[in-house]
Design a protein around this motif. Sequence first.
Motif, PDB file in Angstrom:
ATOM      1  N   ALA A 167      48.391  25.451  37.095  1.00 35.05           N
ATOM      2  CA  ALA A 167      47.217  26.217  37.529  1.00 35.05           C
ATOM      3  C   ALA A 167      46.330  25.364  38.435  1.00 35.05           C
ATOM      4  CB  ALA A 167      46.432  26.722  36.329  1.00 35.05           C
ATOM      5  N   GLU A 168      46.142  24.106  38.073  1.00 28.54           N
ATOM      6  CA  GLU A 168      45.340  23.203  38.905  1.00 28.54           C
ATOM      7  C   GLU A 168      45.971  23.030  40.278  1.00 28.54           C
ATOM      8  OE1 GLU A 168      44.551  19.503  36.913  1.00 28.54           O
ATOM      9  OE2 GLU A 168      43.924  20.536  35.086  1.00 28.54           O
ATOM     10  N   THR A 169      47.292  22.899  40.317  1.00 29.19           N
ATOM     11  CA  THR A 169      47.995  22.756  41.592  1.00 29.19           C
ATOM     12  C   THR A 169      47.821  24.007  42.443  1.00 29.19           C
ATOM     13  OG1 THR A 169      49.637  21.279  40.601  1.00 29.19           O
ATOM     14  CG2 THR A 169      50.257  22.365  42.661  1.00 29.19           C
ATOM     15  N   ILE A 170      47.977  25.161  41.830  1.00 28.58           N
ATOM     16  CA  ILE A 170      47.800  26.423  42.565  1.00 28.58           C
ATOM     17  C   ILE A 170      46.381  26.520  43.106  1.00 28.58           C
ATOM     18  CG2 ILE A 170      47.686  28.944  42.308  1.00 28.58           C
ATOM     19  CD1 ILE A 170      50.025  28.622  40.242  1.00 28.58           C
ATOM     20  N   LEU A 171      45.405  26.228  42.259  1.00 30.15           N
ATOM     21  CA  LEU A 171      44.006  26.310  42.690  1.00 30.15           C
ATOM     22  C   LEU A 171      43.721  25.393  43.876  1.00 30.15           C
ATOM     23  CD1 LEU A 171      42.039  26.507  39.327  1.00 30.15           C
ATOM     24  CD2 LEU A 171      42.256  28.295  41.053  1.00 30.15           C
TER      25      LEU A 171
ATOM     26  N   LEU B  73      44.462  26.893  47.272  1.00 25.54           N
ATOM     27  CA  LEU B  73      43.767  28.125  47.651  1.00 25.54           C
ATOM     28  C   LEU B  73      42.452  27.786  48.344  1.00 25.54           C
ATOM     29  CD1 LEU B  73      44.293  30.146  44.357  1.00 25.54           C
ATOM     30  CD2 LEU B  73      45.450  30.517  46.548  1.00 25.54           C
ATOM     31  N   PRO B  74      41.957  28.695  49.178  1.00 22.94           N
ATOM     32  CA  PRO B  74      40.631  28.477  49.779  1.00 22.94           C
ATOM     33  C   PRO B  74      39.569  28.362  48.688  1.00 22.94           C
ATOM     34  CG  PRO B  74      41.765  30.318  50.836  1.00 22.94           C
ATOM     35  CD  PRO B  74      42.582  29.928  49.632  1.00 22.94           C
ATOM     36  N   ASP B  75      38.516  27.613  49.001  1.00 24.16           N
ATOM     37  CA  ASP B  75      37.458  27.368  48.016  1.00 24.16           C
ATOM     38  C   ASP B  75      36.884  28.646  47.428  1.00 24.16           C
ATOM     39  OD1 ASP B  75      37.735  24.634  48.325  1.00 24.16           O
ATOM     40  OD2 ASP B  75      36.049  24.451  49.725  1.00 24.16           O
ATOM     41  N   TRP B  76      36.682  29.661  48.274  1.00 21.50           N
ATOM     42  CA  TRP B  76      36.054  30.890  47.773  1.00 21.50           C
ATOM     43  C   TRP B  76      36.945  31.608  46.760  1.00 21.50           C
ATOM     44  CZ3 TRP B  76      37.991  35.820  48.713  1.00 21.50           C
ATOM     45  CH2 TRP B  76      38.972  35.929  49.689  1.00 21.50           C
ATOM     46  N   ILE B  77      38.271  31.495  46.918  1.00 22.77           N
ATOM     47  CA  ILE B  77      39.185  32.101  45.947  1.00 22.77           C
ATOM     48  C   ILE B  77      39.200  31.273  44.664  1.00 22.77           C
ATOM     49  CG2 ILE B  77      41.578  32.724  45.454  1.00 22.77           C
ATOM     50  CD1 ILE B  77      41.893  33.406  48.420  1.00 22.77           C
ATOM     51  N   GLN B  78      39.212  29.954  44.801  1.00 20.26           N
ATOM     52  CA  GLN B  78      39.121  29.078  43.621  1.00 20.26           C
ATOM     53  C   GLN B  78      37.882  29.417  42.812  1.00 20.26           C
ATOM     54  OE1 GLN B  78      39.341  24.828  44.327  1.00 20.26           O
ATOM     55  NE2 GLN B  78      40.574  25.168  46.159  1.00 20.26           N
TER      56      GLN B  78
ATOM     57  N   GLU C 198      47.680  34.190  36.484  1.00 27.61           N
ATOM     58  CA  GLU C 198      48.833  35.042  36.162  1.00 27.61           C
ATOM     59  C   GLU C 198      48.505  36.517  36.351  1.00 27.61           C
ATOM     60  OE1 GLU C 198      50.385  34.212  32.285  1.00 27.61           O
ATOM     61  OE2 GLU C 198      50.669  32.099  32.744  1.00 27.61           O
ATOM     62  N   MET C 199      47.326  36.933  35.908  1.00 27.13           N
ATOM     63  CA  MET C 199      46.931  38.332  36.061  1.00 27.13           C
ATOM     64  C   MET C 199      46.775  38.707  37.526  1.00 27.13           C
ATOM     65  SD  MET C 199      44.344  39.266  32.961  1.00 27.13           S
ATOM     66  CE  MET C 199      43.435  37.735  32.920  1.00 27.13           C
ATOM     67  N   ALA C 200      46.232  37.803  38.325  1.00 25.82           N
ATOM     68  CA  ALA C 200      46.069  38.080  39.754  1.00 25.82           C
ATOM     69  C   ALA C 200      47.429  38.268  40.423  1.00 25.82           C
ATOM     70  CB  ALA C 200      45.300  36.941  40.426  1.00 25.82           C
TER      71      ALA C 200
END
Length: 68
Positions: free
Chosen positions: A14-18, A21-26, A45-47
């Motif tokens: 999850a940390e790697t995925i975050l 991602l762009p800051d606003w999505i994080q 996962e839900m997203a």
Amino acid sequence: MQVKLSEQISSSDAETILRHLPDWIQDALIARATEIDYPVEAIIEMAIASFLDTEALSFADCKPRRGQ
């Protein structure tokens, strides 16, 4: 490279995925996780699930502690 399959993503995944991602999505994912008191892994996962399957568990389904 060998891929290990599991039913859930790990907190390190999850940390790697975050991070990718762009800051606003994080910020939005972390805020939602905090708001409903779920781990950010579950929110990611839900997203993904709601993107892939419109009938999958969604954020609208997550109403912790309602009815108590």
